[in-house]
Design a protein around this motif. Structure first.
Motif, short mmCIF file in Angstrom:
data_model
loop_
_atom_site.label_atom_id
_atom_site.label_comp_id
_atom_site.label_asym_id
_atom_site.label_seq_id
_atom_site.Cartn_x
_atom_site.Cartn_y
_atom_site.Cartn_z
N GLY A 10 0.79 -1.22 0.00
CA GLY A 10 0.00 0.00 0.00
C GLY A 10 0.82 1.27 0.00
N THR A 11 2.16 1.14 -0.12
CA THR A 11 3.04 2.30 -0.23
C THR A 11 3.79 2.24 -1.55
OG1 THR A 11 4.94 1.24 0.85
CG2 THR A 11 3.34 2.35 2.27
N ARG A 12 4.39 3.34 -1.96
CA ARG A 12 5.08 3.38 -3.26
C ARG A 12 6.35 4.22 -3.17
NH1 ARG A 12 0.76 5.23 -7.76
NH2 ARG A 12 0.15 6.75 -6.18
N ASP A 13 7.34 3.82 -3.95
CA ASP A 13 8.49 4.68 -4.23
C ASP A 13 8.16 5.49 -5.48
OD1 ASP A 13 10.23 3.83 -2.18
OD2 ASP A 13 10.91 2.12 -3.37
N PHE A 14 8.71 6.71 -5.56
CA PHE A 14 8.52 7.53 -6.75
C PHE A 14 9.88 7.92 -7.30
CE2 PHE A 14 4.57 8.13 -4.41
CZ PHE A 14 3.63 7.89 -5.41
N LEU A 15 10.12 7.61 -8.57
CA LEU A 15 11.37 7.96 -9.23
C LEU A 15 11.39 9.46 -9.51
CD1 LEU A 15 11.48 4.96 -11.72
CD2 LEU A 15 12.90 5.28 -9.70
N PRO A 16 12.59 10.02 -9.80
CA PRO A 16 12.67 11.47 -10.01
C PRO A 16 11.69 12.00 -11.05
CG PRO A 16 14.87 10.57 -9.76
CD PRO A 16 13.93 9.39 -9.79
N PHE A 17 11.55 11.31 -12.20
CA PHE A 17 10.64 11.85 -13.22
C PHE A 17 9.19 11.77 -12.76
CE2 PHE A 17 9.84 7.45 -14.37
CZ PHE A 17 8.57 7.47 -14.93
N GLU A 18 8.87 10.78 -11.90
CA GLU A 18 7.53 10.72 -11.33
C GLU A 18 7.30 11.85 -10.34
OE1 GLU A 18 6.35 6.02 -11.32
OE2 GLU A 18 7.96 6.63 -9.96
N MET A 19 8.34 12.17 -9.57
CA MET A 19 8.21 13.27 -8.61
C MET A 19 8.03 14.61 -9.33
SD MET A 19 7.85 12.36 -5.58
CE MET A 19 7.81 14.07 -5.07
N PHE A 356 -0.27 14.58 -18.66
CA PHE A 356 0.82 15.46 -18.24
C PHE A 356 1.39 16.20 -19.44
CE2 PHE A 356 0.87 12.47 -14.65
CZ PHE A 356 0.90 13.37 -13.59
N PRO A 357 1.50 17.52 -19.37
CA PRO A 357 2.11 18.26 -20.49
C PRO A 357 3.57 17.89 -20.63
CG PRO A 357 1.77 19.71 -18.60
CD PRO A 357 1.10 18.41 -18.27
N ASP A 358 4.09 18.04 -21.83
CA ASP A 358 5.49 17.69 -22.07
C ASP A 358 6.42 18.44 -21.12
OD1 ASP A 358 4.78 15.96 -24.08
OD2 ASP A 358 5.08 17.42 -25.68
N ASP A 359 6.08 19.69 -20.86
CA ASP A 359 6.94 20.50 -20.00
C ASP A 359 7.02 19.96 -18.58
OD1 ASP A 359 7.54 22.15 -22.03
OD2 ASP A 359 6.19 23.78 -21.44
N SER A 360 5.97 19.20 -18.14
CA SER A 360 5.98 18.69 -16.77
C SER A 360 6.98 17.56 -16.60
CB SER A 360 4.58 18.20 -16.38
OG SER A 360 4.27 16.98 -17.04
N THR A 361 7.44 16.98 -17.72
CA THR A 361 8.41 15.90 -17.66
C THR A 361 9.83 16.44 -17.60
OG1 THR A 361 6.91 14.51 -18.95
CG2 THR A 361 9.18 13.78 -18.81
N LYS A 415 16.08 20.19 -19.70
CA LYS A 415 15.59 20.86 -20.90
C LYS A 415 16.70 21.50 -21.72
CE LYS A 415 11.84 23.99 -22.26
NZ LYS A 415 10.73 24.83 -21.75
N TYR A 416 17.71 22.05 -21.04
CA TYR A 416 18.77 22.78 -21.74
C TYR A 416 20.14 22.16 -21.47
CZ TYR A 416 15.07 26.32 -21.79
OH TYR A 416 13.88 26.98 -21.94
N VAL A 417 20.92 22.03 -22.52
CA VAL A 417 22.32 21.61 -22.40
C VAL A 417 23.18 22.74 -22.95
CG1 VAL A 417 24.07 20.08 -23.35
CG2 VAL A 417 21.97 19.12 -22.40
N ILE A 418 24.23 23.09 -22.20
CA ILE A 418 25.15 24.15 -22.64
C ILE A 418 26.51 23.53 -22.93
CG2 ILE A 418 26.41 26.22 -21.93
CD1 ILE A 418 23.07 25.72 -20.42
N LEU A 419 26.99 23.80 -24.12
CA LEU A 419 28.29 23.28 -24.55
C LEU A 419 29.30 24.42 -24.55
CD1 LEU A 419 25.84 21.93 -26.46
CD2 LEU A 419 27.77 20.53 -27.19
N ALA A 420 30.44 24.17 -23.90
CA ALA A 420 31.53 25.16 -23.89
C ALA A 420 32.84 24.41 -24.13
CB ALA A 420 31.55 25.91 -22.56
N GLY A 421 33.12 24.16 -25.42
CA GLY A 421 34.37 23.51 -25.80
C GLY A 421 35.46 24.54 -26.01
N ALA A 422 36.56 24.09 -26.57
CA ALA A 422 37.72 24.97 -26.75
C ALA A 422 37.38 26.19 -27.59
CB ALA A 422 38.86 24.18 -27.40
#
Length: 458
Positions: A10-19, A356-361, A415-422
């Motif tokens: 009767g209890t549950r764990d919730f993964l990060p994306f579920e939270m 669930f809207p895409d943004d909520s994921t 949502k965002y990845v920032i790349l800072a190479g040479a």
């Protein structure tokens, strides 16, 4: 052999994306509560059993999780006590505290204890877990969150109208198609009186409240077992089967209860609520349901229950008017009314219907990829500025392959990845990649901070 790990039934764990999704529900509900002028409180997870017992009826008392007294609690218990066959009495010897069953009774205790510090009428909301030793099944858990909103210290039926508006606003924002069922305990009391079983009103309510789950035949069996006569049941059945529009049902009830003060008052209260609802626009369907009883003993007036139209599951919201719950704790004459949203069932409904809207994921934060020590040093001041601007930002800690870092970002739903190479470091620039759209653009740190600030509505 390694221990086989498990969690209590009767209890549950919730993964990060579920939270992230659960927090979307909590945030949506909280924003609606605040919009209507409600203020937050919290109460302890455990209460003294003296606070909880006797407030939920016999069946509710059985579902309380009791907490074993700490220390040498057996020290002063004699053998005669241990031979008790009444487990409730035995439990009272071992346990003085219990986990809260709902948020309403602790709220009544809270009001009495803090009455000199509060302003009435008090409009409060509370979002916390509760526990019930129920049999786990689909949509029914032993640990679950309730999102409560109550007004206490006011008799006005405008409060019931406002609660119906809150229900409509919450489920409208969550895109859950719902039907709001409403009844009145005074009408149920009048029904019990009409069939000659006023002293069995609680038994009748407990049984009738299950009619949608088990059907009329099972209800009749239960009523007979409780000592309610066949003649009374024959009078009860047509009353529960009244059909028609809300107006038609109320007109029929007026004739049925023309000599009942409780019945007439209950009908007048429902008429006021529906007439006032005509002044506001609701998306949800609101109907009178004479089989709605709500099993909790403390309700005295309007009672409310909400069902999702597109999923077979129990109620996703419920509540009602309680005229003297604080009187049990020594503060009589304080009327209240409230509703409780079942966050766990709402979560299940939205998952099943893919609402669930895409943004909520996705997290609105940004992950800076790690190209090496020099590149990391270049990123750290930018990350610091983003955080100070209230924008979530982090640096991948290891110089793993870029593909692995991108996979990490994708699995984290960042949502965002920032790349800072040479090249970016040389030109004092950064490359911003939107993981949802795939769009990439090159900009300087000031432009990056402004872009993320604007896109996240900070």
């Amino acid at each position: 052999m390694a221990q086989q790990l498990s969690i209590p039934k009767g209890t549950r764990d919730f993964l990060p994306f579920e939270m992230v999704r659960r927090n979307f529900i909590f945030d949506t509900i909280r924003k609606v509560f605040i919009t209507f002028g409600y203020l937050p409180i919290e109460t302890p997870a455990m209460e003294n059993l003296s606070t909880l017992l006797g407030k939920y009826g016999e069946e509710g008392d059985k579902l309380l999780f009791r907490i074993l007294n700490s220390g040498n609690f057996l020290g002063e218990i004699n053998n005669a006590d241990l031979q008790q066959t009444d487990y409730q009495q035995l439990a009272s010897i071992f346990c003085e505290k219990g986990l809260r069953y709902d948020l309403t009774v602790p709220f009544a205790r809270f009001v009495v204890m803090h009455r000199n510090e509060l302003t009435f009428p008090l409009k409060r909301y509370q979002i916390q877990p509760v526990w019930r030793a129920d049999r786990p099944q689909k949509g029914r858990y032993r640990e679950f969150y309730q999102c409560d909103v109550d007004v206490i210290g006011s008799d006005s039926l405008l409060n019931e109208v406002e609660l119906l508006q809150i229900i409509d606003a919450v489920f409208g924002k969550l895109n859950i198609r719902s039907v709001i069922k409403i009844n009145n305990r005074k009408i149920l009391s009048a029904i019990a009186e009409l069939i000659g079983e006023s002293d069995k009103m609680t038994d009748i309510m407990v049984a009738v409240d299950k009619i949608e789950k088990v059907g009329m035949d099972k209800i009749i069996e239960e009523l007979l077992a409780k000592g309610i006569s066949s003649a009374a049941i024959d009078k009860l059945k047509p009353l529960l089967g009244i059909t028609g529009t809300t107006l038609e049902k109320l007109e029929i009830l007026k004739k049925v209860f023309s000599n009942s003060n409780d019945g007439k008052t209950g009908i007048e209260e429902l008429e006021y609520i529906f007439n006032t609802l005509d002044q506001v626009s609701l998306q949800s369907e609101v109907v009178v349901d004479l089989t709605l009883a709500r099993g909790l003993n403390y309700y005295t007036g309007a009672i409310i229950e909400v069902k999702a139209k597109d999923v077979e599951i129990g109620s996703i919201c419920g509540g009602g008017r309680y005229d003297n719950l604080t009187g049990i704790f020594g503060l009589p004459g304080i009327s209240g009314t409230g509703i409780s949203f079942g966050a766990d069932r709402i979560f299940d409904v939205m998952n099943q219907l893919n609402l669930f809207p895409d943004d909520s994921t996705y997290s609105d934060g940004a992950l800076f990829l790690n190209f090496g020590e020099n590149e990391a040093r270049y990123c750290l001041p930018v990350i610091d500025r983003l955080r100070k601007a209230g924008i979530s930002a982090e640096l991948y800690p290891d110089t793993d392959r870029i593909k692995k870092q991108m996979t990490y970002a994708d699995s984290r739903k960042i949502k965002y990845v920032i790349l800072a190479g040479a090249d970016e470091v040389k030109d004092k620039m950064l490359t911003l990649k939107n993981m949802q759209s795939g769009d990439q653009s090159r900009m300087n740190p000031d432009e990056l901070i402004a872009r993320l600030h604007d896109e996240n509505n900070y």
